[in-house]
Design an enzyme around this catalytic site. Structure first.
Site, PDB file in Angstrom:
ATOM      1  N   ASP A   9      -5.175  -7.083  -6.069  1.00  0.00           N
ATOM      2  CA  ASP A   9      -5.254  -5.937  -5.146  1.00  0.00           C
ATOM      3  C   ASP A   9      -4.841  -4.606  -5.777  1.00  0.00           C
ATOM      4  O   ASP A   9      -5.440  -3.585  -5.473  1.00  0.00           O
ATOM      5  CB  ASP A   9      -4.380  -6.210  -3.920  1.00  0.00           C
ATOM      6  CG  ASP A   9      -4.705  -5.312  -2.734  1.00  0.00           C
ATOM      7  OD1 ASP A   9      -5.888  -5.141  -2.429  1.00  0.00           O
ATOM      8  OD2 ASP A   9      -3.764  -4.781  -2.113  1.00  0.00           O
ATOM      9  N   CYS A  60     -13.600  -6.150   0.548  1.00  0.00           N
ATOM     10  CA  CYS A  60     -14.890  -6.075  -0.145  1.00  0.00           C
ATOM     11  C   CYS A  60     -14.932  -6.955  -1.389  1.00  0.00           C
ATOM     12  O   CYS A  60     -15.797  -6.767  -2.254  1.00  0.00           O
ATOM     13  CB  CYS A  60     -15.219  -4.635  -0.493  1.00  0.00           C
ATOM     14  SG  CYS A  60     -15.611  -3.648   0.958  1.00  0.00           S
ATOM     15  N   LYS A  63       0.821  -1.210   0.000  1.00  0.00           N
ATOM     16  CA  LYS A  63       0.000   0.000   0.000  1.00  0.00           C
ATOM     17  C   LYS A  63       0.858   1.264   0.000  1.00  0.00           C
ATOM     18  O   LYS A  63       0.525   2.255  -0.648  1.00  0.00           O
ATOM     19  CB  LYS A  63      -0.959  -0.005   1.191  1.00  0.00           C
ATOM     20  CG  LYS A  63      -1.995  -1.136   1.109  1.00  0.00           C
ATOM     21  CD  LYS A  63      -2.708  -1.069  -0.190  1.00  0.00           C
ATOM     22  CE  LYS A  63      -3.563  -2.209  -0.624  1.00  0.00           C
ATOM     23  NZ  LYS A  63      -4.522  -2.850   0.164  1.00  0.00           N
ATOM     24  N   ARG A  70      -4.657 -13.150   7.770  1.00  0.00           N
ATOM     25  CA  ARG A  70      -4.289 -13.158   6.344  1.00  0.00           C
ATOM     26  C   ARG A  70      -3.386 -14.332   5.992  1.00  0.00           C
ATOM     27  O   ARG A  70      -2.701 -14.891   6.848  1.00  0.00           O
ATOM     28  CB  ARG A  70      -3.532 -11.860   6.012  1.00  0.00           C
ATOM     29  CG  ARG A  70      -4.329 -10.585   6.277  1.00  0.00           C
ATOM     30  CD  ARG A  70      -4.729  -9.902   5.026  1.00  0.00           C
ATOM     31  NE  ARG A  70      -5.713  -8.843   5.239  1.00  0.00           N
ATOM     32  CZ  ARG A  70      -6.274  -8.162   4.252  1.00  0.00           C
ATOM     33  NH1 ARG A  70      -5.947  -8.407   2.994  1.00  0.00           N
ATOM     34  NH2 ARG A  70      -7.170  -7.228   4.502  1.00  0.00           N
TER      35      ARG A  70
HETATM   36  P1  GTP Z   1      -8.239  -6.758   0.765  1.00  0.00           P
HETATM   37  O1  GTP Z   1      -7.225  -7.830   0.664  1.00  0.00           O
HETATM   38  O2  GTP Z   1      -8.384  -6.196   2.142  1.00  0.00           O
HETATM   39  O3  GTP Z   1      -8.025  -5.654  -0.226  1.00  0.00           O
HETATM   40  O4  GTP Z   1      -9.694  -7.454   0.510  1.00  0.00           O
HETATM   41  P2  GTP Z   1     -10.424  -7.916  -0.830  1.00  0.00           P
HETATM   42  O5  GTP Z   1     -11.087  -6.741  -1.473  1.00  0.00           O
HETATM   43  O6  GTP Z   1      -9.483  -8.701  -1.656  1.00  0.00           O
HETATM   44  O7  GTP Z   1     -11.600  -8.831  -0.274  1.00  0.00           O
HETATM   45  P3  GTP Z   1     -11.768 -10.432  -0.297  1.00  0.00           P
HETATM   46  O8  GTP Z   1     -11.940 -10.962  -1.669  1.00  0.00           O
HETATM   47  O9  GTP Z   1     -10.693 -11.028   0.527  1.00  0.00           O
HETATM   48  O10 GTP Z   1     -13.162 -10.585   0.448  1.00  0.00           O
HETATM   49  C1  GTP Z   1     -13.394 -10.025   1.721  1.00  0.00           C
HETATM   50  C2  GTP Z   1     -14.637 -10.609   2.334  1.00  0.00           C
HETATM   51  O11 GTP Z   1     -15.770 -10.408   1.483  1.00  0.00           O
HETATM   52  C3  GTP Z   1     -14.539 -12.121   2.553  1.00  0.00           C
HETATM   53  O12 GTP Z   1     -15.073 -12.432   3.828  1.00  0.00           O
HETATM   54  C4  GTP Z   1     -15.394 -12.704   1.455  1.00  0.00           C
HETATM   55  O13 GTP Z   1     -15.944 -13.934   1.821  1.00  0.00           O
HETATM   56  C5  GTP Z   1     -16.449 -11.630   1.232  1.00  0.00           C
HETATM   57  N1  GTP Z   1     -16.937 -11.634  -0.168  1.00  0.00           N
HETATM   58  C6  GTP Z   1     -16.173 -11.620  -1.296  1.00  0.00           C
HETATM   59  N2  GTP Z   1     -16.937 -11.670  -2.420  1.00  0.00           N
HETATM   60  C7  GTP Z   1     -18.214 -11.704  -1.999  1.00  0.00           C
HETATM   61  C8  GTP Z   1     -19.477 -11.765  -2.678  1.00  0.00           C
HETATM   62  O14 GTP Z   1     -19.570 -11.790  -3.914  1.00  0.00           O
HETATM   63  N3  GTP Z   1     -20.591 -11.781  -1.893  1.00  0.00           N
HETATM   64  C9  GTP Z   1     -20.525 -11.738  -0.529  1.00  0.00           C
HETATM   65  N4  GTP Z   1     -21.668 -11.762   0.149  1.00  0.00           N
HETATM   66  N5  GTP Z   1     -19.353 -11.702   0.147  1.00  0.00           N
HETATM   67  C10 GTP Z   1     -18.222 -11.679  -0.569  1.00  0.00           C
HETATM   68  C1  SPV Z   2      -6.018  -3.801   2.392  1.00  0.00           C
HETATM   69  O1  SPV Z   2      -6.300  -3.449   3.549  1.00  0.00           O
HETATM   70  O2  SPV Z   2      -6.524  -3.251   1.375  1.00  0.00           O
HETATM   71  C2  SPV Z   2      -5.077  -4.915   2.170  1.00  0.00           C
HETATM   72  C3  SPV Z   2      -4.350  -5.429   3.327  1.00  0.00           C
HETATM   73  O3  SPV Z   2      -4.890  -5.357   1.053  1.00  0.00           O
HETATM   74  S1  SPV Z   2      -3.002  -4.446   3.768  1.00  0.00           S
HETATM   75  O4  SPV Z   2      -1.820  -4.955   3.062  1.00  0.00           O
HETATM   76  O5  SPV Z   2      -2.826  -4.573   5.206  1.00  0.00           O
HETATM   77  O6  SPV Z   2      -3.231  -3.078   3.370  1.00  0.00           O
HETATM   78 MN    MN Z   3      -6.365  -4.466  -0.585  1.00  0.00          MN
END
Ligand code: GTP
Ligand code: SPV
Ligand code: MN
Length: 596
Positions: free
Chosen positions: A281, A254, A210, A378
């Protein structure tokens, strides 16, 4: 150990930081297996990490951070530009000199009795015209091992930098005492410098992620005519072999990792659709020789949210974690030294160690309403472990982008999907994004806040200038600009349950998006943008989940009252930017209100 480079700019800076932090020893990380294996052994011996079951999880290790140090700290993250106006109203700002004066005494002698590791790394494939080099100095082996997975480290990064260039990002990190009162994550965009102290967690300390690839890189992109975005990159291979690439910006936790690795529903698989992951990401985007926008993933691994990841929700992510992965703040099954988190399966280990380190009976602990794994626990997994990694992953030129998608967690207002009228309207759509906060940052969870382009915590300069930059990029790309969309997987019913099944079924929405992007799909014009006709979202096979055309219609519904409320909230948000707010955004907001 030799210094690994002849570049005098690197050598001089490392010497200065050495003199400041006063480590007992300096170790330059060459990226070779021998050195990394020895460091892993050392961290195992000291207890910094522990070994997992090497039959079931070969090469995998486990780490717990301090209880007060489990997520990004937005209130302690600073952008230190020369003027406050350059950082803008959405960033914490401090005068650079004042900040150096505050931090220098904290870093003075902080590595006494410790080793300083010098990690050269490349963000982006080595040799890519879009790649950039960073050097991170750290007193944490955990950081070295994570950076090895997340970036391309070692001598090859220095080779890419060359012997004379001064274009590298200087990252200094010390765990210090992990004192949360003295924790600072500080960026000096005009010095290409990042200083991080008193944390050992993820985005606070893996400075290539980040801090560099978004906060510093967004500033560089503004100056140099490219973009650094909080976006996944994915390729959708259609029957017949054509692959269409899209990016998507969703706020932290999200759904980026999930969408990036989705497995299409059976009906789509039968027809021959496949999904390929380029990034989960961050995307760096630049206009290519053919005038289209090209994206690379600057990272080399996934730092993914563990809870909720399972065989069904994200098979590819789970597979990616089966070897050479670092698990942080998940729960341990002490019987066979495997890992567990909420949502992995229905069998919490009986002989468990929870994320804070206490030995507990998993089912009993959970019955009390406690989490065994931290909600922001993570995995750090190599990208090459991913079964659906794109063959373009290492392509130095990146992939051409046909559509860019924005999205967030909105229980009501935002519909399942809509398309912006044009690029300028698309910038507006990105600027008005809002989402419920998650455990990825310290603070309240579930509060709706405006998070433009999912960049609120990551934009390294004034967001008003950032929006101007988006408009300018659109002008340069002209007809060849990607089409812009907005999605929301998180609409809930009156009981608070998600209406849309999400995950793999998001393919059904991507299908409309990629066809629409090339002008193959129809749309209805609404007050907020173009929407699919409900019957144009393919719901074949979803009947058993209760998804009918009426449900889709409901998911696509735009409630003028809610949107009018939202518009006044947006107006308030825009006010923060004063005269710097691009006139175009104000116009777009007025037009939206007129249409509503
Ligand atoms: P960062 O690594 O923090 O940037 O997160 P990210 O945007 O990559 O999110 P990630 O795909 O890890 O999902 C985060 C949470 O959202 C998890 O608990 C998933 O299960 C949930 N999630 C992801 N996709 C969906 C979806 O299509 N529907 C619902 N209801 N939940 C979802
Ligand atoms: C986020 O928070 O969007 C991540 C995890 O991908 S971190 O590397 O802690 O920012
Ligand atoms: Mn992220």
């Amino acid at each position: 150990m030799s210094v690994l480079t002849r570049n005098p700019n690197v050598i001089k800076w490392v010497e200065e930081m050495h003199a400041l932090t006063k480590p007992d020893k300096v170790v330059w990380i060459d990226g070779g297996n021998a050195q990394l294996t020895a460091l892993k052994e050392e961290a195992l011996a000291s207890g910094e990490i522990s070994l997992l079951n090497q039959d079931k999880l070969p090469g995998c290790v486990y780490h717990r951070t301090a209880v007060n140090d489990v997520a990004r700290v937005e209130d302690r993250t600073f952008i230190c530009t020369n003027t406050q106006e350059e950082a803008g109203p959405t960033n914490n700002w401090c005068d650079p000199k004042e900040m150096y004066d505050k931090l220098i005494p904290m870093f003075d002698g902080v590595m006494k009795g410790r080793t300083m590791y010098v990690i050269p790394y490349s963000m982006g494939p080595i040799g890519s015209p879009l790649a950039k080099v960073g050097v991170e100095l750290t007193d944490s082996i955990y950081v070295v091992l994570n950076m090895d997975i997340m970036t391309r480290i070692g001598v090859k990064a220095f080779e890419n930098l060359g012997d004379t260039s001064n274009d590298f990002v200087r990252g200094l990190h010390s765990k210090a005492d992990i004192d949360q009162e003295k924790r600072y994550i500080v960026h000096f965009p005009q010095d290409n410098t990042i200083w991080s102290i008193n944390s050992g967690y993820g985005g606070n300390v893996l400075l290539g992620k980040k801090c560099f690839a978004l906060r510093i890189a967004s500033y560089q992109g503004w100056k140099e005519g490219w973009m650094a975005e909080h976006m996944l990159i994915l390729g959708i291979e259609k029957p017949g072999g054509e692959t269409v690439y899209v990016t998507a910006a969703f706020p932290s936790a999200c759904g980026k990792t999930n969408l990036a690795m989705l497995i299409p529903p059976e009906g789509y698989q039968k027809k021959g659709y496949k999904v390929w992951t380029v990034g989960d990401d961050i995307a760096w985007l630049k206009k290519g020789p053919d005038g289209r926008l090209y994206a690379i993933n600057p990272e080399n691994g996934f730092f993914g949210v563990a809870p909720g990841t399972n065989e069904k929700s994200n098979y590819n992510a789970l597979e990616s974690t089966k070897k050479n992965t670092i698990f942080t703040n998940v729960a341990l099954n002490n019987d066979d030294k495997t890992v567990w988190w909420e949502g992995l399966d229905k069998n919490p280990p009986i002989n468990a160690v929870e994320w804070k380190g206490a030995k507990v009976n998993g089912p009993e602990f959970k019955a009390k309403g406690e989490n065994l794994a931290h909600p922001n626990s993570r995995f750090t997994a190599p990208a090459k472990n991913c079964p659906c990694i794109s063959k373009e992953f290492d392509n130095p030129n990146g992939v051409p982008i046909s559509a860019m998608i924005f999205g967030g967690r909105r229980a009501k207002t935002a519909p399942l999907v809509y398309q912006a009228f044009d690029w300028r309207h698309g910038v507006f759509v990105g600027s008005i994004m809002a989402s419920e906060t998650t455990a990825a940052a310290i603070g309240a969870v579930g509060v709706v806040r405006r998070d433009p382009m999912a960049m609120l915590p990551f934009c390294g300069y004034n967001m008003a200038d950032y929006w101007e930059h988006w408009f300018k990029m659109g002008e340069e790309l002209g007809e060849k600009a990607p089409k812009i969309f907005n999605v929301n997987w998180f609409r809930t019913d009156d009981d608070g349950k998600f209406i849309w099944p999400g995950y793999g079924d998001n393919m059904r929405v991507l299908d409309w998006i990629i066809e629409r992007a090339v002008g193959n799909a129809e749309a209805i014009e609404t007050a907020i943008g173009y929407e699919p006709k409900p019957e144009d979202i393919n719901i074949e096979g979803l009947e058993s989940e209760g998804v009918t055309v009426d449900v889709v219609k409901n998911l696509l519904d735009v409630d003028p009252a809610l949107w009018k409320d939202d518009a006044s909230n947006i107006r308030e948000f825009y006010k923060k930017f004063g005269d710097k707010l691009p006139k175009e955004l104000e116009n777009q907001l007025n037009w939206l209100e007129d249409r509503l």
